[in-house]
Design a protein around this motif. Sequence first.
Motif, PDB file in Angstrom:
ATOM      1  N   LYS A 129      -9.870  -1.432 -15.129  1.00  0.00           N
ATOM      2  CA  LYS A 129      -8.974  -0.796 -16.136  1.00  0.00           C
ATOM      3  C   LYS A 129      -9.635  -1.585 -17.507  1.00  0.00           C
TER       4      LYS A 129
ATOM      5  N   ASP B  76       3.426  -4.843 -12.807  1.00  0.00           N
ATOM      6  CA  ASP B  76       3.270  -3.582 -11.720  1.00  0.00           C
ATOM      7  C   ASP B  76       4.295  -4.037 -10.594  1.00  0.00           C
TER       8      ASP B  76
ATOM      9  N   ASP C 126      -8.107   2.567  -8.969  1.00  0.00           N
ATOM     10  CA  ASP C 126      -6.860   2.351  -9.844  1.00  0.00           C
ATOM     11  C   ASP C 126      -5.303   3.255  -9.485  1.00  0.00           C
TER      12      ASP C 126
ATOM     13  N   GLU D  67      -3.913   2.734  -6.929  1.00  0.00           N
ATOM     14  CA  GLU D  67      -3.554   2.073  -5.652  1.00  0.00           C
ATOM     15  C   GLU D  67      -1.994   1.951  -5.328  1.00  0.00           C
TER      16      GLU D  67
ATOM     17  N   GLY E  63       0.462   5.880 -15.609  1.00  0.00           N
ATOM     18  CA  GLY E  63       0.514   6.277 -17.145  1.00  0.00           C
ATOM     19  C   GLY E  63       1.063   7.358 -17.703  1.00  0.00           C
TER      20      GLY E  63
HETATM   21  N1  BES Z   1       0.033   0.492 -12.617  1.00  0.00           N
HETATM   22  C1  BES Z   1      -0.649   1.664 -13.138  1.00  0.00           C
HETATM   23  C2  BES Z   1       0.391   2.824 -13.802  1.00  0.00           C
HETATM   24  C3  BES Z   1       0.570   2.335 -15.313  1.00  0.00           C
HETATM   25  C4  BES Z   1      -0.372   2.267 -16.148  1.00  0.00           C
HETATM   26  C5  BES Z   1       1.833   1.851 -15.557  1.00  0.00           C
HETATM   27  C6  BES Z   1      -0.123   2.112 -17.611  1.00  0.00           C
HETATM   28  C7  BES Z   1       2.259   1.524 -16.846  1.00  0.00           C
HETATM   29  C8  BES Z   1       1.121   1.770 -17.874  1.00  0.00           C
HETATM   30  C9  BES Z   1      -1.146   2.412 -11.797  1.00  0.00           C
HETATM   31  O1  BES Z   1      -1.636   1.852 -10.689  1.00  0.00           O
HETATM   32  C10 BES Z   1      -2.488   3.292 -12.412  1.00  0.00           C
HETATM   33  O2  BES Z   1      -3.417   2.387 -12.670  1.00  0.00           O
HETATM   34  N2  BES Z   1      -2.345   4.690 -12.166  1.00  0.00           N
HETATM   35  C11 BES Z   1      -3.435   5.417 -12.896  1.00  0.00           C
HETATM   36  C12 BES Z   1      -3.740   6.512 -12.005  1.00  0.00           C
HETATM   37  C13 BES Z   1      -4.897   7.400 -12.381  1.00  0.00           C
HETATM   38  C14 BES Z   1      -6.144   6.595 -11.919  1.00  0.00           C
HETATM   39  C15 BES Z   1      -4.755   8.558 -11.384  1.00  0.00           C
HETATM   40  C16 BES Z   1      -3.009   5.716 -14.263  1.00  0.00           C
HETATM   41  O3  BES Z   1      -1.908   6.259 -14.546  1.00  0.00           O
HETATM   42  O4  BES Z   1      -3.939   5.800 -14.947  1.00  0.00           O
END
Ligand code: BES
Length: 506
Positions: free
Chosen positions: A288, A299, A358, A360, A388
């Motif tokens: 990230k 998370d 990511d 995951e 997100g």
């Molecule tokens: N834990 C994150 C989701 C998240 C991101 C929650 C920002 C709150 C704020 C999740 O594991 C993640 O990283 N999701 C990615 C998925 C993408 C790679 C398809 C995302 O949402 O960017």
Amino acid sequence: MEFSIKSGKSEKQRNDCVIVGVYESGKLSHSAKSIDDSSEGFLAKVLKRGDMDGKLGSTLLLQAVVGANAERVLLVGLGKQGELSEKSYRKAVIASVNALSKTGANDVASFLAEVDVLNADDKKQVAAWKVAQMVEAVNDALYRFDVMKGKKDKADKAATQGITKLEIHVAETDDNQSAKDALKQGLAVSAGVSFAKDLGNLPPNVCTPTYLAEQALAMVKTHGLTVQVLEREEMKKLGMGSFLGVAQGSAQPPKLIVLQHLQGKKDQKPVVLVGKGITFDTGGISLKPGAEMDEMKYDMCGAASVLGTFKAIAEMDLPLNVIGVIPACENMPDADAIRPGDVLTSMSGQTIEVLNTDAEGRLILCDALTYAEKFEPSAVIDIATLTGACVIALGHHASGLFSNQDRLAKELLAAGEDALDRAWHMPLWEEYQPQLDSNFADIANIGGRAGGSITAACFLSRFTKKYHWAHLDIAGTAWKSGKEKGSTGRPVPLLTQFLKHRAAKA
Ligand code: BES
Ligand code: MN
Ligand code: ZN
């Protein structure tokens, strides 16, 4: 904080402070009028002078009001008479608590539960709903997280603690027993919310998968649940290649935490709650960006909401069979971490091409969801800070709700409305499924930018075909960013309400 239910006249109370509501344009609530009458129109006079306009959430603290026995009278603005919504009722309650936070008023009587809440169904007109909501709102407002602060800071806070005892007044005509029951229910939900907030707010070097497992085990002693913690070896035997793939980049050992609250009939099929427990999400090799990465300690808020809900239903002795399944691990970049391009074999047998490490959450949830089959559930609900994209779609007010059964979705939506912890129904149409096609495995772990929260749910749906299932994406609702950064404890109120409703039906 100590709560109690009382009935009596506002002007007769001998507390440090009585809280009464006033409307815009100087209209008085019933209990404000009662003080006004015994003080020869003093409140009306004050309002006429223009010191307070009755706007929602405005407050005015009056000292030594002649004709009232309490040391202080706090006027709280309720907005236009006849327009107080459910959320506005909460706002007024929170304003009343905040107004007293730096005063010497510790022992307080609130008459706000007497006001009419509009646009609400009948259930919310009765004292019980208003009492439970008041308890929850007050505890929410008074919550502090300072276990990680130095001693001095803690001592400063203790000196100005504001309310320590709150008497909630209901009308003599109200059902006193149901108000007392509502108080108990409100306290149980608050305890669950606070617990979930604490777990979310703890730093990721403290709140590890092992810590989460210890917290679950600690609940056994106080709440009579059974808890089982599965280690890596056992998960390997179960074939949880997807979950263990995510965990392999971390020095922290993964845990699969299984909680059982079996207070329903023996043959009653359980509700299973599955909570995402990523105690820190760096993104892994698909790292990230640095900005606000600290927030990825949240998370594990899905896991925290499961633990918080178990706390609440345990305190209520809810007569229902409920099982919690929490896959907990970190998502770290490491020499041993999974790479984009890796193919993992899930417990279901389906193979997964990892195109982004990511994404995951879905990788750990899919194995937990397959594991849930063994409980022959009446319904499975997973709760996860999954995307997100969900924050972009719904902002911070509603959790995203996805389900393979409309009836279950409706039940959850209704529970969210009741608890003022709302979710919004999102589509799970098959048209979205091809976005997850992979050239090299049965399924890819990402589906492109379009409809990101939906394709994440689609991914999970491939593992939930054997039961009624719903997914709550709480990425926007589980915590607040910015100045008020902190965990919200959502959706513990929604989940608890849902389970209460199920128990009442059983
Ligand atoms: N834990 C994150 C989701 C998240 C991101 C929650 C920002 C709150 C704020 C999740 O594991 C993640 O990283 N999701 C990615 C998925 C993408 C790679 C398809 C995302 O949402 O960017
Ligand atoms: Mn991630
Ligand atoms: Zn994540």
